[in-house]
Design a protein around this motif. Structure first.
Motif, mmCIF file in Angstrom:
data_model
loop_
_atom_site.group_PDB
_atom_site.id
_atom_site.type_symbol
_atom_site.label_atom_id
_atom_site.label_comp_id
_atom_site.label_asym_id
_atom_site.label_seq_id
_atom_site.Cartn_x
_atom_site.Cartn_y
_atom_site.Cartn_z
ATOM 1 N N ALA A 138 -9.137 40.964 -3.699
ATOM 2 C CA ALA A 138 -9.957 41.985 -4.007
ATOM 3 C C ALA A 138 -11.154 42.521 -4.480
ATOM 4 O O ALA A 138 -10.731 41.407 -5.475
ATOM 5 C CB ALA A 138 -8.715 43.117 -4.032
ATOM 6 N N VAL A 179 -3.354 40.021 0.150
ATOM 7 C CA VAL A 179 -3.459 40.645 -0.981
ATOM 8 C C VAL A 179 -2.646 40.204 -2.357
ATOM 9 O O VAL A 179 -3.253 40.366 -3.528
ATOM 10 C CB VAL A 179 -3.951 42.055 -0.234
ATOM 11 C CG1 VAL A 179 -4.322 43.297 -1.661
ATOM 12 C CG2 VAL A 179 -4.973 41.948 0.185
ATOM 13 N N GLY A 218 -5.819 48.960 -5.595
ATOM 14 C CA GLY A 218 -5.331 47.911 -5.001
ATOM 15 C C GLY A 218 -3.857 47.218 -4.287
ATOM 16 O O GLY A 218 -3.669 46.187 -4.635
ATOM 17 N N HIS A 270 -11.622 43.425 1.511
ATOM 18 C CA HIS A 270 -9.993 42.128 1.313
ATOM 19 C C HIS A 270 -9.198 41.537 2.386
ATOM 20 O O HIS A 270 -9.774 42.038 3.679
ATOM 21 C CB HIS A 270 -9.233 43.191 0.826
ATOM 22 C CG HIS A 270 -8.339 44.413 1.919
ATOM 23 N ND1 HIS A 270 -8.117 44.691 2.850
ATOM 24 C CD2 HIS A 270 -8.912 45.688 1.708
ATOM 25 C CE1 HIS A 270 -8.331 45.940 3.618
ATOM 26 N NE2 HIS A 270 -8.742 46.561 2.919
#
Length: 535
Positions: free
Chosen positions: A157, A152, A239, A141
């Motif tokens: 990611a 992000v 994530g 990332h």
């Protein structure tokens, strides 16, 4: 899995768009299919190519600009072999500079991809990686200082799968996208018209993190997936920028945890719920022999800002529908031999005190309540939170620690600035992140005990350390749970002290220092990060 079984299963899953006719029409009308990221392996020259690019994603009937690796959103999974050199070519086609950090990989600082490794728009670069660590699910990332949260949130990611011989010899489910499913969870907030991702880094988000009201699994809201009956492997990655998850199944069938951040556990650990912090990975096995469909669900968590609808109720993340075809993976009684946790007697001790500027704390909590009401405070009284103080003995605990001075543990008073800047409002040892000045040096191969303290702060801090997989000695003053006793690169710090044993086997110079930081990305972007060297 035997070849004939695999061919039968592949044929069954390929037919009618990977679903049997009896279920295709009914399910296709209710929710989308789970996207499975491509599994990339090095080409004949040992090379993998990654392109950072802009794209478009479809959410709630709108075409929304998004970013991805080799596609519109998120990225492929890269498969690397232990001990085998792989060259990854990076090409930044984004409108701004970015970096690519290999989260969880044990590699030198010069290829770790921290904030020093900026890749300008249009620039290309190649990095060579030779992983020397047990099989694990890691990820990659951006790590652009001050912009990690934004980038992000746009969708950048991807997963990294490290393979080794020991793990391959186990009869675990391993057919990618069939009985071995990667699941990347991210929440999103869209603008009122639904046409773009609504990311802002303001005082409120610097305090509690950026959070959304839409939950995505592999980039899709509440998808479905048909799977063979038997043991199903789920590779889980949180994530999200700031949101912690509490995973369970809708019918309470157990989750058998087989691996954490850095690889397989000694044996499976049976859980009904699994906490997943931002940046953490776990691998779990779920039994689908009964053929009954169920949901993977996240339960409400007690975290400021994260208690708003739809997260105030159990929220389904993925619908799983077992087929008639039988899978052949198993759940072993034992997995791998983990080395015993070494003694911490006589080794260097370091103290990392996490703190938030009182003004950021006060203004951030006020804005949170002004926008969302007391429900967003997760049951905590604002005055109680704003009045929290670090215990008087917090710094005294460092007096016997080796290799530490007043600068390292925050004892030096900081000069008042003419204009307060919330971008420097989060700190470690009294200091916001300094790109040009690593905080300390570690000797390569030396075992150290790090104590990360969140005392005086009611916030969640998923603390991540680059360049290592560590063992947790204690987490918020308690022994680590069984499924958290393996190799980890992220530890939970929430209102108390957590202790980890670290060792670094690669070098990291000042111009490519390793990072240690809160993986609540808005805390990282506003100062709760330090650089350190390994010599």
């Amino acid at each position: 899995m035997l070849r004939r079984d695999f061919l039968k299963l592949t044929a069954a899953l390929s037919a009618a768009g990977a679903l049997p006719l009896w279920s295709q029409r009914a399910l296709a009308q209710t929710r989308p299919m789970l996207p499975i990221p491509d599994l990339l392996t090095p080409d004949a020259r040992g090379t993998i190519r990654l392109r950072m690019q802009t794209g478009t994603s479809q959410w709630r009937g709108n075409a929304v600009p998004s970013w991805g690796y080799n596609g519109n959103l998120l990225g492929p999974a890269l498969q690397l072999e232990r001990g085998k050199r792989t060259t990854i070519t990076l090409h930044n086609q984004l409108p701004e500079a970015t970096t690519l950090h290999w989260h969880g990989l044990l590699i030198p600082g010069e290829v770790d991809g921290g904030p020093h490794a900026l890749l300008a728009p249009g620039e290309q670069r190649s990095v060579s990686i030779t992983p020397d660590q047990p099989a694990a699910t890691c990820w990659f990332h951006p790590h652009t200082h001050g912009r990690s949260g934004y980038q992000v949130a746009q969708g950048l990611a991807g997963l990294v799968l490290v393979q080794d011989i020991e793990a391959e010899q186990l009869l675990l489910p391993k057919q990618w996208g069939i009985d071995d499913l990667p699941l990347v969870f991210q929440d999103k907030q869209l603008t009122a018209d639904g046409k773009r991702i609504d990311y802002q880094l303001d005082v409120m988000r610097a305090a509690v993190g950026w959070f959304g009201d839409m939950m995505l699994t592999n980039g899709v809201e509440y998808p479905q997936q048909a799977v063979p009956r038997g043991w199903l492997r789920l590779r889980l990655l949180n994530g999200c920028n700031a949101r912690s998850l509490q995973l369970t199944t809708s019918d309470r069938r157990p989750l058998y945890v087989i691996a954490s951040d850095g690889g397989l556990l000694a044996e499976p650990v049976r859980l009904e719920t699994l906490s997943l912090l931002p940046g953490e990975r776990f691998e779990v096995l779920v039994d689908t022999h009964d053929g009954k469909s169920f949901d993977l669900t996240t339960l409400p968590v007690k975290q400021m800002g994260m208690t708003l609808a739809p997260f105030d109720q159990p929220l389904p993340l993925l619908r799983i529908q077992p087929l008639q075809v039988q899978a052949s993976g198993t759940l072993p009684d034992a997995l791998v031999a983990l080395p015993p946790v070494p003694s911490s007697e006589g080794i260097t001790n370091r103290w990392l005190q996490l703190s938030m500027d009182p003004q950021l704390d006060r203004l951030g909590m006020q804005q949170l309540m002004d926008r969302y009401g007391m429900k967003a405070m997760a049951g905590m009284d604002r005055d109680q939170h704003a009045g929290m103080k670090m215990p008087e003995d917090a710094h005294q605990k460092t007096s016997g620690h080796q290799g530490m001075d007043h600068h390292q543990h925050g004892g030096a008073p900081q000069p008042a600035s003419a204009a307060w800047d919330f971008h420097q409002g989060n700190k470690i040892n009294g200091q916001p992140f300094n790109m040009n000045k690593p905080m300390f040096d570690v000797k390569r191969g030396a075992l150290e005990k790090w104590t990360i303290s969140g005392e005086g702060d009611a916030m969640l801090h998923p603390f991540h350390i680059h360049g290592t997989q560590f063992r947790i000695l204690s987490e918020n003053g308690k022994p680590p749970a069984a499924h958290r006793q393996g190799w980890k690169d992220t530890v939970n710090v929430e209102g108390w002290r957590s202790e980890v044993l670290v060792r670094f086997d690669h070098l990291a110079a000042a111009d490519h220092a390793y990072m240690a930081h809160c993986h609540l990305l808005e805390h990282e972007d506003t100062g709760m990060m330090l650089g350190f060297t390994v010599s």
